[in-house]
Enzyme design. Structure first.
Site, PDB file in Angstrom:
ATOM      1  N   GLU A  98      -6.148   3.785  -4.824  1.00  0.00           N
ATOM      2  CA  GLU A  98      -5.069   2.877  -5.272  1.00  0.00           C
ATOM      3  C   GLU A  98      -3.692   3.330  -4.786  1.00  0.00           C
ATOM      4  O   GLU A  98      -2.821   2.512  -4.540  1.00  0.00           O
ATOM      5  CB  GLU A  98      -5.063   2.774  -6.797  1.00  0.00           C
ATOM      6  CG  GLU A  98      -5.764   1.567  -7.371  1.00  0.00           C
ATOM      7  CD  GLU A  98      -5.410   0.223  -6.710  1.00  0.00           C
ATOM      8  OE1 GLU A  98      -4.216  -0.128  -6.630  1.00  0.00           O
ATOM      9  OE2 GLU A  98      -6.331  -0.477  -6.282  1.00  0.00           O
ATOM     10  N   HIS A 101      -2.905   4.752  -1.907  1.00  0.00           N
ATOM     11  CA  HIS A 101      -2.710   4.231  -0.549  1.00  0.00           C
ATOM     12  C   HIS A 101      -2.465   2.724  -0.577  1.00  0.00           C
ATOM     13  O   HIS A 101      -1.632   2.197   0.162  1.00  0.00           O
ATOM     14  CB  HIS A 101      -3.960   4.472   0.305  1.00  0.00           C
ATOM     15  CG  HIS A 101      -4.282   5.896   0.567  1.00  0.00           C
ATOM     16  ND1 HIS A 101      -5.355   6.532   0.006  1.00  0.00           N
ATOM     17  CD2 HIS A 101      -3.671   6.829   1.338  1.00  0.00           C
ATOM     18  CE1 HIS A 101      -5.408   7.785   0.428  1.00  0.00           C
ATOM     19  NE2 HIS A 101      -4.392   7.995   1.229  1.00  0.00           N
ATOM     20  N   GLY A 113       3.631   8.523   0.746  1.00  0.00           N
ATOM     21  CA  GLY A 113       3.620   8.751  -0.702  1.00  0.00           C
ATOM     22  C   GLY A 113       4.526   9.922  -1.084  1.00  0.00           C
ATOM     23  O   GLY A 113       4.487  10.977  -0.448  1.00  0.00           O
TER      24      GLY A 113
END
Ligand code: PAF
Length: 280
Positions: free
Chosen positions: A35, A37, A147
């Site tokens: 999730e 990514h 991220g």
């Protein structure tokens, strides 16, 4: 959604998008998509008309004793997830496409990459900057999404982009966590249930530090001592580092500057190496 595996096909596809005036966002990944990514892909789709995801387990960023060969590879499932999240194309090169025989050019960022991960994984960022620069060169995206969970990676890539005038906007997406606090990571699947329970110490230590800062604590030694103490209560957890650093330079700071300082943690949970961080 298109799947492209050769450098030349990827270059022509991206050139075609640019010729149509499309804004391109790149989401570089090593696959085993979760999730976290998918949230990067969705963020990219909200910022650009064409989202390209790369899936490439990059050998040069793994040290000799690291998990390159056993890193999870699940291309079919990943492609379905990329399509559902709004990718226009996925680049899935083989290792020889990116590093053909005789390959010998590498990029090293020599300041931000030095501390923290740079100490315990000396070749890691050289591999990351090299592959990311290559992806930027062949796709020439307007922006790229990474991220914030890999805070040092984001800082190193921003520095490389600035130093080399690469002209790619770097967007950092917030860390996604399971409801119990564990930061999503492709390596979480290596954890048994008991190891996973101990791994929660990392997010608890981060939350505690955030609470202390919210209550006015600014002393780095107090915050690090508390984080280390919380981590040390778990038998399976061995701290690699717990450091309060500037979010751009990764240099240690004397005092917390709210919003500009992160607590970065790395720890072994038995044989699984985890990292996590939060902005304080
Ligand atoms: O964060 C990752 O998955 C990798 O380090 C990256 C940026 C895809 C480079 O291989």
């Amino acid at each position: 959604m298109q799947t492209l595996s050769s450098v030349s096909a990827m270059q022509s596809f991206a050139a075609g998008l640019r010729a149509q005036g499309k804004r391109i966002a790149l989401v570089p990944t090593m696959g085993a998509l979760h999730e976290g990514h998918l949230s990067l892909i969705r963020l990219a789709a909200s910022r650009a008309e064409a989202v390209i995801v790369s899936i490439f387990v990059n050998p040069t960023q793994f040290g000799p004793s690291e998990d390159f060969s056993r890193y999870p590879r699940e291309l079919e499932a990943d492609l379905a997830k990329c399509a559902a999240a709004g990718a226009l194309a996925v680049f899935t090169p083989a290792v020889e496409e990116i590093y053909p025989k005789g390959y010998s050019t590498f990029i090293t960022e020599e300041a931000v990459a030095r501390p923290l991960e740079g100490v315990s994984r000396p070749v890691h960022f050289r591999g990351v900057t090299t592959v990311v620069a290559k992806l930027f060169n062949l796709i020439r995206p307007d922006l790229a999404v990474f991220g914030q969970k890999d805070a040092q990676q984001v800082a190193v890539i921003r520095k490389m982009v600035a130093d080399l005038h690469l002209g790619v906007e770097i967007v950092a997406a917030p860390t996604l966590r399971d409801p119990d606090g564990l930061a999503l990571s492709s390596r979480n699947r290596y954890l048994t249930l008991t190891q996973r329970a101990d791994a929660l110490a990392l997010s608890r230590a981060l939350r505690r530090a955030q609470e202390m800062v919210a209550h006015g604590e600014r002393r780095v030694d107090r915050l690090v001592a508390e984080a280390t103490h919380l981590l040390a209560q778990h038998r399976r957890v061995r701290v690699i580092y717990a450091a309060i650093v500037d979010r751009d330079t990764m240099e240690t700071v004397r005092e917390v500057r709210p919003g500009q300082t992160i607590l970065a943690l790395a720890a072994w949970v038995d044989e699984v190496r985890l990292i996590d961080n939060e902005i304080l």
